[in-house]
Design a protein around this motif. Structure first.
Motif, PDB file in Angstrom:
ATOM      1  N   ALA A   1       0.835  -1.207   0.000  1.00 16.22           N
ATOM      2  CA  ALA A   1       0.000   0.000   0.000  1.00 16.22           C
ATOM      3  C   ALA A   1       0.870   1.257   0.000  1.00 16.22           C
ATOM      4  N   SER A   2       1.972   1.218   0.755  1.00 17.00           N
ATOM      5  CA  SER A   2       2.861   2.378   0.830  1.00 17.00           C
ATOM      6  C   SER A   2       3.597   2.604  -0.486  1.00 17.00           C
ATOM      7  N   LEU A   3       4.192   1.558  -1.034  1.00 16.27           N
ATOM      8  CA  LEU A   3       4.981   1.701  -2.262  1.00 16.27           C
ATOM      9  C   LEU A   3       4.111   2.016  -3.475  1.00 16.27           C
ATOM     10  N   LEU A   4       2.906   1.458  -3.503  1.00 15.41           N
ATOM     11  CA  LEU A   4       2.002   1.702  -4.632  1.00 15.41           C
ATOM     12  C   LEU A   4       1.152   2.959  -4.443  1.00 15.41           C
ATOM     13  N   ARG A   5       1.201   3.507  -3.222  1.00 16.32           N
ATOM     14  CA  ARG A   5       0.387   4.685  -2.881  1.00 16.32           C
ATOM     15  C   ARG A   5      -1.095   4.413  -3.146  1.00 16.32           C
ATOM     16  N   ARG A   6      -1.506   3.250  -2.668  1.00 15.87           N
ATOM     17  CA  ARG A   6      -2.892   2.821  -2.835  1.00 15.87           C
ATOM     18  C   ARG A   6      -3.492   2.558  -1.467  1.00 15.87           C
ATOM     19  N   PRO A   7      -4.780   2.869  -1.251  1.00 17.74           N
ATOM     20  CA  PRO A   7      -5.425   2.491   0.006  1.00 17.74           C
ATOM     21  C   PRO A   7      -5.418   0.972   0.165  1.00 17.74           C
ATOM     22  N   ARG A   8      -5.201   0.508   1.390  1.00 18.84           N
ATOM     23  CA  ARG A   8      -5.156  -0.936   1.651  1.00 18.84           C
ATOM     24  C   ARG A   8      -6.437  -1.617   1.204  1.00 18.84           C
ATOM     25  N   ASP A   9      -7.598  -1.010   1.487  1.00 12.46           N
ATOM     26  CA  ASP A   9      -8.886  -1.622   1.142  1.00 12.46           C
ATOM     27  C   ASP A   9      -9.026  -1.791  -0.365  1.00 12.46           C
ATOM     28  N   SER A  10      -8.601  -0.787  -1.121  1.00 10.84           N
ATOM     29  CA  SER A  10      -8.674  -0.859  -2.579  1.00 10.84           C
ATOM     30  C   SER A  10      -7.772  -1.960  -3.112  1.00 10.84           C
ATOM     31  N   LEU A  11      -6.586  -2.084  -2.526  1.00  8.45           N
ATOM     32  CA  LEU A  11      -5.650  -3.128  -2.933  1.00  8.45           C
ATOM     33  C   LEU A  11      -6.224  -4.516  -2.658  1.00  8.45           C
ATOM     34  N   LEU A  12      -6.887  -4.668  -1.519  1.00  9.81           N
ATOM     35  CA  LEU A  12      -7.491  -5.948  -1.170  1.00  9.81           C
ATOM     36  C   LEU A  12      -8.637  -6.309  -2.111  1.00  9.81           C
TER      37      LEU A  12
ATOM     38  N   GLY B   1     -13.207  -8.710   4.285  1.00  6.06           N
ATOM     39  CA  GLY B   1     -14.449  -8.344   3.613  1.00  6.06           C
ATOM     40  C   GLY B   1     -14.197  -7.638   2.293  1.00  6.06           C
ATOM     41  N   HIS B   2     -13.118  -6.872   2.212  1.00  5.63           N
ATOM     42  CA  HIS B   2     -12.793  -6.186   0.961  1.00  5.63           C
ATOM     43  C   HIS B   2     -12.309  -7.187  -0.097  1.00  5.63           C
ATOM     44  N   VAL B   3     -11.582  -8.221   0.340  1.00  7.84           N
ATOM     45  CA  VAL B   3     -11.216  -9.290  -0.590  1.00  7.84           C
ATOM     46  C   VAL B   3     -12.483  -9.945  -1.128  1.00  7.84           C
ATOM     47  N   LEU B   4     -13.452 -10.179  -0.251  1.00  3.72           N
ATOM     48  CA  LEU B   4     -14.717 -10.788  -0.667  1.00  3.72           C
ATOM     49  C   LEU B   4     -15.458  -9.911  -1.667  1.00  3.72           C
ATOM     50  N   VAL B   5     -15.431  -8.595  -1.464  1.00  2.00           N
ATOM     51  CA  VAL B   5     -16.080  -7.696  -2.420  1.00  2.00           C
ATOM     52  C   VAL B   5     -15.472  -7.883  -3.804  1.00  2.00           C
ATOM     53  N   GLY B   6     -14.143  -7.941  -3.872  1.00  2.00           N
ATOM     54  CA  GLY B   6     -13.479  -8.154  -5.157  1.00  2.00           C
ATOM     55  C   GLY B   6     -13.830  -9.494  -5.767  1.00  2.00           C
ATOM     56  N   ILE B   7     -13.863 -10.543  -4.935  1.00  2.00           N
ATOM     57  CA  ILE B   7     -14.238 -11.873  -5.416  1.00  2.00           C
ATOM     58  C   ILE B   7     -15.655 -11.872  -5.964  1.00  2.00           C
ATOM     59  N   LEU B   8     -16.580 -11.271  -5.224  1.00  2.00           N
ATOM     60  CA  LEU B   8     -17.987 -11.288  -5.622  1.00  2.00           C
ATOM     61  C   LEU B   8     -18.238 -10.451  -6.872  1.00  2.00           C
ATOM     62  N   ARG B   9     -17.549  -9.319  -7.003  1.00  2.00           N
ATOM     63  CA  ARG B   9     -17.699  -8.508  -8.212  1.00  2.00           C
ATOM     64  C   ARG B   9     -17.210  -9.273  -9.429  1.00  2.00           C
ATOM     65  N   ALA B  10     -16.065  -9.937  -9.281  1.00  2.00           N
ATOM     66  CA  ALA B  10     -15.534 -10.711 -10.397  1.00  2.00           C
ATOM     67  C   ALA B  10     -16.451 -11.881 -10.735  1.00  2.00           C
ATOM     68  N   LEU B  11     -17.016 -12.523  -9.711  1.00  2.00           N
ATOM     69  CA  LEU B  11     -17.918 -13.645  -9.960  1.00  2.00           C
ATOM     70  C   LEU B  11     -19.224 -13.191 -10.592  1.00  2.00           C
ATOM     71  N   ALA B  12     -19.736 -12.038 -10.184  1.00  2.00           N
ATOM     72  CA  ALA B  12     -20.950 -11.511 -10.810  1.00  2.00           C
ATOM     73  C   ALA B  12     -20.717 -11.334 -12.305  1.00  2.00           C
ATOM     74  N   ASP B  13     -19.563 -10.776 -12.658  1.00  2.00           N
ATOM     75  CA  ASP B  13     -19.224 -10.618 -14.069  1.00  2.00           C
ATOM     76  C   ASP B  13     -19.022 -11.979 -14.730  1.00  2.00           C
ATOM     77  N   ASP B  14     -18.414 -12.913 -14.006  1.00  2.00           N
ATOM     78  CA  ASP B  14     -18.165 -14.259 -14.523  1.00  2.00           C
ATOM     79  C   ASP B  14     -19.482 -14.958 -14.864  1.00  2.00           C
ATOM     80  N   TYR B  15     -20.466 -14.775 -14.016  1.00  2.00           N
ATOM     81  CA  TYR B  15     -21.794 -15.369 -14.239  1.00  2.00           C
ATOM     82  C   TYR B  15     -22.625 -14.584 -15.256  1.00  2.00           C
ATOM     83  N   GLY B  16     -22.239 -13.322 -15.513  1.00  2.00           N
ATOM     84  CA  GLY B  16     -23.020 -12.484 -16.406  1.00  2.00           C
ATOM     85  C   GLY B  16     -24.105 -11.688 -15.704  1.00  2.00           C
ATOM     86  N   ALA B  17     -23.972 -11.523 -14.379  1.00  2.00           N
ATOM     87  CA  ALA B  17     -24.995 -10.826 -13.592  1.00  2.00           C
ATOM     88  C   ALA B  17     -24.655  -9.343 -13.446  1.00  2.00           C
ATOM     89  N   LEU B  18     -25.694  -8.538 -13.306  1.00  2.00           N
ATOM     90  CA  LEU B  18     -25.540  -7.121 -12.978  1.00  2.00           C
ATOM     91  C   LEU B  18     -25.821  -6.979 -11.484  1.00  2.00           C
TER      92      LEU B  18
END
Length: 205
Positions: free
Chosen positions: A62-73, A148-165
């Motif tokens: 997070a420090s080296l990339l200058r990214r918020p930890r939650d966004s990175l997760l 929980g932020h990792v789960l958000v990323g997983i679920l967003r990717a899976l929604a797209d994987d399934y073709g769901a909005l």
């Protein structure tokens, strides 16, 4: 002492290396102080590591990339489903149902299904509650901070994987130690075609 399964740490290493370059991964390993604890190839998938090593890597990234930890997760969660290297995990998740909504209903059993594939991998308890038509609350019990932020990323990717909005929001702690909540709204479970998924693994010719 809390212990993190090496497969998770190795996946985090792959995510950082594949997304930002092997050079940056080595810089993160040095900056975090974990380089001296690892071999030339980094984390080993079947070892257990102190949670502090994982946290040090995340803080350095997070420090080296200058990214918020939650966004990175969240990006890490997306990587776990969308990158070809992680296809076995995608298959494990996709066996949860033929649609994204079916998958959400199966989340209560994900911990048990994951133990069949990897008994040493201790996932937190996930509880899905339907709040109304297409509206759900997912509660992660006993999870590491930020999971929980990792789960958000997983679920967003899976929604797209399934073709769901679907729209997902992390709502922070549910009020008890080690709990995080995600609000999910499925607007259209068949919004687009999604990615191909076959139950049988294709054998090389």
């Amino acid at each position: 002492m809390a212990r993190m399964h090496g497969l998770i740490n190795k996946s985090l290493q792959w995510f950082l290396s594949d997304s930002f370059g092997a050079g940056l991964w080595h810089e993160i390993a040095r900056h975090s102080g974990v380089a001296h604890s690892l071999g030339a190839d980094g984390f080993e998938t079947m070892r257990l590591y102190d949670d502090a090593l994982t946290e040090a890597v995340l803080a350095a990234a997070a420090s080296l990339l200058r990214r918020p930890r939650d966004s990175l997760l969240e990006d890490f969660g997306t990587y776990l489903v969308s990158n070809e290297r992680m296809e076995p995990l995608r298959r494990l998740l996709r066996f949860g149902g033929v649609s994204f909504t079916d998958f959400l209903y199966s989340l209560d059993d994900l911990r048990g299904r994951s133990r069949l594939a990897l008994p040493e991998l201790a996932l937190p308890d996930l509880v899905i509650d339907e709040e109304g038509a297409g509206r759900f609350t997912l509660t992660c019990h006993g999870c590491a901070p930020g999971f929980g932020h990792v789960l958000v990323g997983i679920l967003r990717a899976l929604a797209d994987d399934y073709g769901a909005l679907a729209v997902l929001e992390h709502h922070g702690s549910a009020g008890a130690t080690g709990e995080e909540q995600i609000r999910i709204e499925v607007h259209d479970p068949a919004f687009h075609a999604g990615r191909r998924f076959d139950l049988a693994v294709e054998q090389p010719g």
